[in-house]
Enzyme design. Structure first.
Site, PDB file in Angstrom:
ATOM      1  N   VAL A  11       0.828  -1.208   0.000  1.00 11.35           N
ATOM      2  CA  VAL A  11       0.000   0.000   0.000  1.00 11.35           C
ATOM      3  C   VAL A  11       0.863   1.259   0.000  1.00 11.35           C
ATOM      4  CG1 VAL A  11      -1.597   1.366   1.432  1.00 11.35           C
ATOM      5  CG2 VAL A  11      -2.032  -1.050   1.049  1.00 11.35           C
ATOM      6  N   ASP A  30      10.723   3.526   5.662  1.00 13.18           N
ATOM      7  CA  ASP A  30      10.517   2.151   6.132  1.00 13.18           C
ATOM      8  C   ASP A  30      11.637   1.801   7.104  1.00 13.18           C
ATOM      9  OD1 ASP A  30       8.532  -0.211   4.819  1.00 13.18           O
ATOM     10  OD2 ASP A  30      10.183  -0.945   6.069  1.00 13.18           O
ATOM     11  N   GLU A 151      -7.701   2.377   2.587  1.00 15.34           N
ATOM     12  CA  GLU A 151      -7.218   2.070   1.234  1.00 15.34           C
ATOM     13  C   GLU A 151      -8.029   0.925   0.628  1.00 15.34           C
ATOM     14  OE1 GLU A 151      -4.845   3.604  -0.776  1.00 15.34           O
ATOM     15  OE2 GLU A 151      -5.945   2.237  -2.065  1.00 15.34           O
ATOM     16  N   GLU A 155      -4.113  -5.606  -4.980  1.00 15.32           N
ATOM     17  CA  GLU A 155      -2.804  -6.000  -5.502  1.00 15.32           C
ATOM     18  C   GLU A 155      -3.004  -6.575  -6.906  1.00 15.32           C
ATOM     19  OE1 GLU A 155      -0.729  -8.536  -2.690  1.00 15.32           O
ATOM     20  OE2 GLU A 155      -1.197  -7.128  -1.097  1.00 15.32           O
ATOM     21  N   PHE A 249     -17.162 -10.970  -8.348  1.00 21.08           N
ATOM     22  CA  PHE A 249     -16.985 -11.786  -7.138  1.00 21.08           C
ATOM     23  C   PHE A 249     -17.959 -12.952  -7.071  1.00 21.08           C
ATOM     24  CE2 PHE A 249     -13.728 -10.171  -4.251  1.00 21.08           C
ATOM     25  CZ  PHE A 249     -13.265  -9.131  -5.036  1.00 21.08           C
ATOM     26  N   GLY A 253     -14.420 -21.117  -6.447  1.00 20.28           N
ATOM     27  CA  GLY A 253     -13.033 -21.567  -6.417  1.00 20.28           C
ATOM     28  C   GLY A 253     -12.668 -22.080  -5.045  1.00 20.28           C
ATOM     29  N   GLY A 257      -7.876 -15.515  -0.368  1.00 19.46           N
ATOM     30  CA  GLY A 257      -6.659 -15.498   0.445  1.00 19.46           C
ATOM     31  C   GLY A 257      -6.135 -14.083   0.466  1.00 19.46           C
ATOM     32  N   CYS A 260      -5.584  -9.342   3.101  1.00 16.41           N
ATOM     33  CA  CYS A 260      -6.693  -8.514   3.597  1.00 16.41           C
ATOM     34  C   CYS A 260      -7.927  -9.311   4.010  1.00 16.41           C
ATOM     35  CB  CYS A 260      -7.069  -7.479   2.546  1.00 16.41           C
ATOM     36  SG  CYS A 260      -5.759  -6.255   2.319  1.00 16.41           S
TER      37      CYS A 260
HETATM   38  N1  LIG Z   1      -2.033  -5.162   0.546  1.00 12.49           N
HETATM   39  C1  LIG Z   1      -3.245  -4.770   0.177  1.00 12.49           C
HETATM   40  O1  LIG Z   1      -3.766  -5.165  -0.858  1.00 12.49           O
HETATM   41  C2  LIG Z   1      -4.015  -3.806   1.040  1.00 12.49           C
HETATM   42  C3  LIG Z   1      -5.140  -3.154   0.510  1.00 12.49           C
HETATM   43  C4  LIG Z   1      -5.836  -2.262   1.316  1.00 12.49           C
HETATM   44  C5  LIG Z   1      -5.428  -2.049   2.623  1.00 12.49           C
HETATM   45  N2  LIG Z   1      -4.335  -2.710   3.113  1.00 12.49           N
HETATM   46  C6  LIG Z   1      -3.913  -2.432   4.482  1.00 12.49           C
HETATM   47  O2  LIG Z   1      -2.791  -1.556   4.411  1.00 12.49           O
HETATM   48  C7  LIG Z   1      -1.869  -1.857   5.473  1.00 12.49           C
HETATM   49  C8  LIG Z   1      -0.506  -2.171   4.900  1.00 12.49           C
HETATM   50  O3  LIG Z   1      -0.603  -3.336   4.121  1.00 12.49           O
HETATM   51  P1  LIG Z   1       0.575  -3.823   3.159  1.00 12.49           P
HETATM   52  O4  LIG Z   1       0.067  -5.013   2.438  1.00 12.49           O
HETATM   53  O5  LIG Z   1       1.089  -2.675   2.400  1.00 12.49           O
HETATM   54  O6  LIG Z   1       1.651  -4.271   4.260  1.00 12.49           O
HETATM   55  P2  LIG Z   1       3.174  -4.673   4.026  1.00 12.49           P
HETATM   56  O7  LIG Z   1       3.479  -5.694   5.038  1.00 12.49           O
HETATM   57  O8  LIG Z   1       3.423  -4.960   2.582  1.00 12.49           O
HETATM   58  O9  LIG Z   1       3.971  -3.334   4.350  1.00 12.49           O
HETATM   59  C9  LIG Z   1       4.094  -2.773   5.620  1.00 12.49           C
HETATM   60  C10 LIG Z   1       5.426  -2.035   5.667  1.00 12.49           C
HETATM   61  O10 LIG Z   1       5.496  -1.279   6.874  1.00 12.49           O
HETATM   62  C11 LIG Z   1       6.838  -1.308   7.314  1.00 12.49           C
HETATM   63  N3  LIG Z   1       6.908  -0.902   8.716  1.00 12.49           N
HETATM   64  C12 LIG Z   1       6.603  -1.608   9.822  1.00 12.49           C
HETATM   65  N4  LIG Z   1       6.806  -0.868  10.916  1.00 12.49           N
HETATM   66  C13 LIG Z   1       7.248   0.347  10.510  1.00 12.49           C
HETATM   67  C14 LIG Z   1       7.612   1.536  11.156  1.00 12.49           C
HETATM   68  N5  LIG Z   1       7.581   1.634  12.496  1.00 12.49           N
HETATM   69  N6  LIG Z   1       8.009   2.584  10.409  1.00 12.49           N
HETATM   70  C15 LIG Z   1       8.059   2.503   9.059  1.00 12.49           C
HETATM   71  N7  LIG Z   1       7.714   1.392   8.380  1.00 12.49           N
HETATM   72  C16 LIG Z   1       7.319   0.328   9.100  1.00 12.49           C
HETATM   73  C17 LIG Z   1       7.268  -2.739   7.041  1.00 12.49           C
HETATM   74  O11 LIG Z   1       8.676  -2.859   7.048  1.00 12.49           O
HETATM   75  C18 LIG Z   1       6.628  -2.974   5.664  1.00 12.49           C
HETATM   76  O12 LIG Z   1       7.524  -2.614   4.627  1.00 12.49           O
HETATM   77  C19 LIG Z   1      -2.508  -2.997   6.260  1.00 12.49           C
HETATM   78  O13 LIG Z   1      -3.242  -2.474   7.314  1.00 12.49           O
HETATM   79  C20 LIG Z   1      -3.426  -3.642   5.256  1.00 12.49           C
HETATM   80  O14 LIG Z   1      -4.504  -4.300   5.847  1.00 12.49           O
HETATM   81  C21 LIG Z   1      -3.607  -3.567   2.345  1.00 12.49           C
END
Ligand SMILES: NC(=O)c1ccc[n+]([C@@H]2O[C@H](COP(=O)([O-])OP(=O)(O)OC[C@H]3O[C@@H](n4cnc5c(N)ncnc54)[C@H](O)[C@@H]3O)[C@@H](O)[C@H]2O)c1
Length: 443
Positions: A11, A30, A151, A155, A249, A253, A257, A260
């Site tokens: 994200v 990060d 968000e 993906e 949707f 299947g 997974g 989220c």
């Molecule tokens: N992946 C998706 O499709 C998606 C879609 C919508 C919402 N979200 C939500 O967005 C959030 C992030 O998801 P994601 O998939 O991007 O997670 P991710 O695990 O890919 O990324 C999280 C990042 O945060 C970093 N991080 C952790 N602690 C930190 C800190 N103290 N300071 C700076 N960086 C730090 C980690 O190193 C990692 O790179 C979650 O809450 C998720 O539920 C994800």
């Protein structure tokens, strides 16, 4: 505007890169130095269509920076987005340690007023909690407003979703802060929904819970179809042509997974329990999904008896096509169950192998060639509907496998194709036939 994105994952990276592309000055922060070094060199640590060229373009024009240094990241900004992970605790609740830690770090570095946007998916009440953490730890003369901006990107199409999303949700108690976010996003011309903080947080969970419900619903119907001799393709098309339901949707299947749906459904069910309202519908959705992911191995055992020593090809590891993300992927459960049954597993995926190697190490052989995966295999299980798999000719299974038996968890091929090529082909929610046209009993 001057923006920092805290947490450069799926994200955060897409948000940061695309905001820079809109003309904002963005710093992506990060704690993982390796990730930041890769990004500084212009390489994306995740597989996301179209992301890397925009990343490189905005590094070159000086609008996009990467750092692990909290002072550089947080001291002076118009906006700070929190996009750290909120994984699942063992009891299903959301683990908020990363959110709380980043809130404390931000508070400790602030040198100017700022708006903090909670973009991570967090249980209702968390944005207010983060406001408190920052209030209690920031320099007293500074004004900080924390808003909710969940968000919705998917993906695999995250960049497209940033530019052409269905809506942007802004939850705020402060009109000015909401207006700043509106201004930030205004070039996108996406409808904006302004609401209170708790409703914004709930919109995210309710959206994911509803989509997960649609998936488990169609999967339950598909199981019934198998038992009564109906075809889920026909049924889903018939249901989906009702405009009140819609066609999306409704693909049967082996379940949802990813990072989220599994965790967000569990977190919402937990949240409901905390306010003494057992969310029975959602609990059933979760149960159906767990069962669905076990179907391929169950079907394999039913057809083949013991899987001990059998060579099984698992086709697709990513939780869905066009991503390298394998978090909570059906393939993980399938491979684990196969290994437990004593099968010898070769897994194919075009992009997710590095992530899968971290989980299975040398217990599984990996290949990015479908032919290599199915060579001399006794069984092929399709776990992800990659185009590469959908386009792989069915007759090649007969050529390469010992005795072509396919369990297709994503209905990648038509029954007519399977029949034409005389392949034993088991899919989800569709009449089951052997290559010779006689029915295979699964009961
Ligand atoms: N992946 C998706 O499709 C998606 C879609 C919508 C919402 N979200 C939500 O967005 C959030 C992030 O998801 P994601 O998939 O991007 O997670 P991710 O695990 O890919 O990324 C999280 C990042 O945060 C970093 N991080 C952790 N602690 C930190 C800190 N103290 N300071 C700076 N960086 C730090 C980690 O190193 C990692 O790179 C979650 O809450 C998720 O539920 C994800």
């Amino acid at each position: 505007m001057k923006v920092t994105v805290a947490g450069t994952g799926y994200v955060g990276l897409v948000t940061g890169v695309c905001l820079a592309d809109l003309g904002h000055h963005v710093t992506c922060m990060d704690v993982q130095e390796e990730k930041i070094n890769l990004l500084k060199a212009g390489y994306s640590p995740i597989y996301e269509t179209g992301l890397e060229p925009i990343l490189q373009k905005n590094i070159a024009n000086g609008r996009l920076h990467f750092t692990t240094n909290p002072k550089e990241a947080y001291a002076q900004n118009d906006l700070i987005f929190i996009t750290v992970g909120t994984p699942e605790n063992p009891d299903g609740t959301a683990d908020l340690q990363y959110v709380e830690r980043v809130a404390l770090t931000i508070a400790g570095q602030l040198e100017d007023d700022v708006i903090v946007c909670m973009k991570s998916t967090v249980p209702v009440g968390t944005t207010e909690k983060v406001q408190k953490i920052i209030e209690q730890n920031k320099p007293p003369h500074l004004a900080v407003e924390v808003v909710s901006n969940p968000e919705f990107l998917r993906e695999g199409s995250a960049v497209e979703d940033f530019y052409y999303g269905d809506r942007i949700v802004i939850g705020s108690r402060n009109q000015e802060a909401a207006a700043t976010l509106e201004e930030l996003y205004s070039p996108l011309q996406i409808p904006m929904i302004k609401t209170d903080i708790r409703s914004a947080e709930m919109i995210k969970y309710a959206s994911n819970a509803f989509l997960a419900t649609k998936i488990s619903f169609i999967n339950e119907i598909s199981t019934l179809c198998e038992k009564i001799g109906a075809n889920i393709d026909e049924v889903a098309s018939g249901i989906g042509s009702d405009r009140r339901i819609g066609p999306h949707f409704l693909q049967a299947g082996i379940g949802y997974g990813g990072s989220c749906f599994p965790k967000d459904t569990k977190a919402l069910a937990q949240l409901a329990g905390n306010v003494q309202h057992p969310f029975e519908l959602l609990e059933a959705v979760i149960k159906v999904n767990n069962r669905q992911q076990s179907l391929p191995v169950e079907k394999a055992k039913h057809l083949l008896g013991s899987l001990q020593g059998l060579k099984v090809a698992v086709l697709g590891i990513a939780f869905k096509p066009k991503t390298d993300d394998i978090r909570e992927a059906a393939s993980i459960k399938i491979i684990t169950e196969l290994l437990n049954e004593g099968a010898i597993v070769t897994a194919y995926d075009p992009v997710a192998i590095p992530n899968a190697e971290k989980v299975f190490g040398e217990k599984v052989m990996f290949t990015d060639e479908i032919r290599e995966a199915i060579l001399h295999a006794d069984l092929a299980i399709i776990a992800t509907e990659w185009d590469q798999i959908k386009m792989f000719p069915l007759y090649l299974y007969s050529e390469y496998m010992n005795d072509a038996l396919i369990i297709d968890g994503r209905n990648c091929y038509s029954l007519a194709q399977a029949k034409r090529h005389e392949i034993k082909y088991i899919s989800i929610g569709r009449p089951v036939e052997q290559g010779d046209g006689s029915p295979v009993s699964l009961n």
